[in-house]
Design an enzyme around this catalytic site. Sequence first.
Site, mmCIF file in Angstrom:
data_model
loop_
_atom_site.group_PDB
_atom_site.id
_atom_site.type_symbol
_atom_site.label_atom_id
_atom_site.label_comp_id
_atom_site.label_asym_id
_atom_site.label_seq_id
_atom_site.Cartn_x
_atom_site.Cartn_y
_atom_site.Cartn_z
ATOM 1 C CB SER A 145 5.796 6.499 -3.039
ATOM 2 O OG SER A 145 4.615 7.132 -3.498
ATOM 3 C CE1 TYR A 158 3.539 1.785 -3.590
ATOM 4 C CE2 TYR A 158 2.631 3.988 -3.268
ATOM 5 C CZ TYR A 158 3.554 3.138 -3.861
ATOM 6 O OH TYR A 158 4.498 3.657 -4.712
#
Length: 279
Positions: A145, A158
């Site tokens: 990501s 995350y």
Amino acid sequence: MNLKTAPRFRNVVLTGACGGLGQALARELIAQGSHIALLGLHRTALNELAALAPEKCGVYVLDVSNSQAMQEVAADWLAHVGLPDLVIANAGVAGGFDTAQADDLAVLRRMLEINLLGPATTFQPFLQALRQQPDAACALVGVASIAGWRGMPGNGAYCASKGGLIRYLQSLRAELRTSRIRVYTVSPGYLRTNLTAGNRFAMPGLMEPHAAAKAMLQAISQGREHIVLPRRIGWLSRLLACLPDALHDKLLSKQPRKPRVGEAGATAIPGLSQPPVKR
């Protein structure tokens, strides 16, 4: 005469096939005629995908962080279909994080298990089999990501898991550089999936999963080892990274935080006890 072209990838293993990007990838690969192992946690969703091409799909329900389960899946797929030429470690979870909250430490642990350990667990048995066939070619793909490029307030778990994944893939790429096995890092920005449905902040460059899947597979087939979806969001992130840290942090701190587990809009994290939703 209209000849049907061969699929770009003949034998594919895909984790996280139940989710938005995973489902889009599965549908695109099935449409291309690939044999595909569909791995995920929800049998009903996997069976619906497999019904599109029952003779070419295998369904496996497992937790990607479970090494023993993944080895059993790999052994079955290798025995019945053979060595894959594409392995996509797509399974992932997301959620807000607050270090001051004791419960969130379990969120961090579970996120690292799925987002970081999961890809290594996925690759391991197939890489072992590929190394026994020196001429075998394969693409190992990790879905990271843009959040892994820099830490963001309220999103430490995350960002850490995806940042760690980027470095892991970088290391693996270097290890395999002299072989016919290639390692690809995919860094999506914002995709319209369940993982972003509860976000309370602006999502520039929001991309539909089917468009992301097509772009991703095309980039892999072209040999692009670093793939950003969409490309323009990568340039925006690089531009922001040129700012002094203090200014960058100030800009980000003004944005709403990603919902934590138990807050309205948060997505469930498999294998984690979910508290009642806080309104």
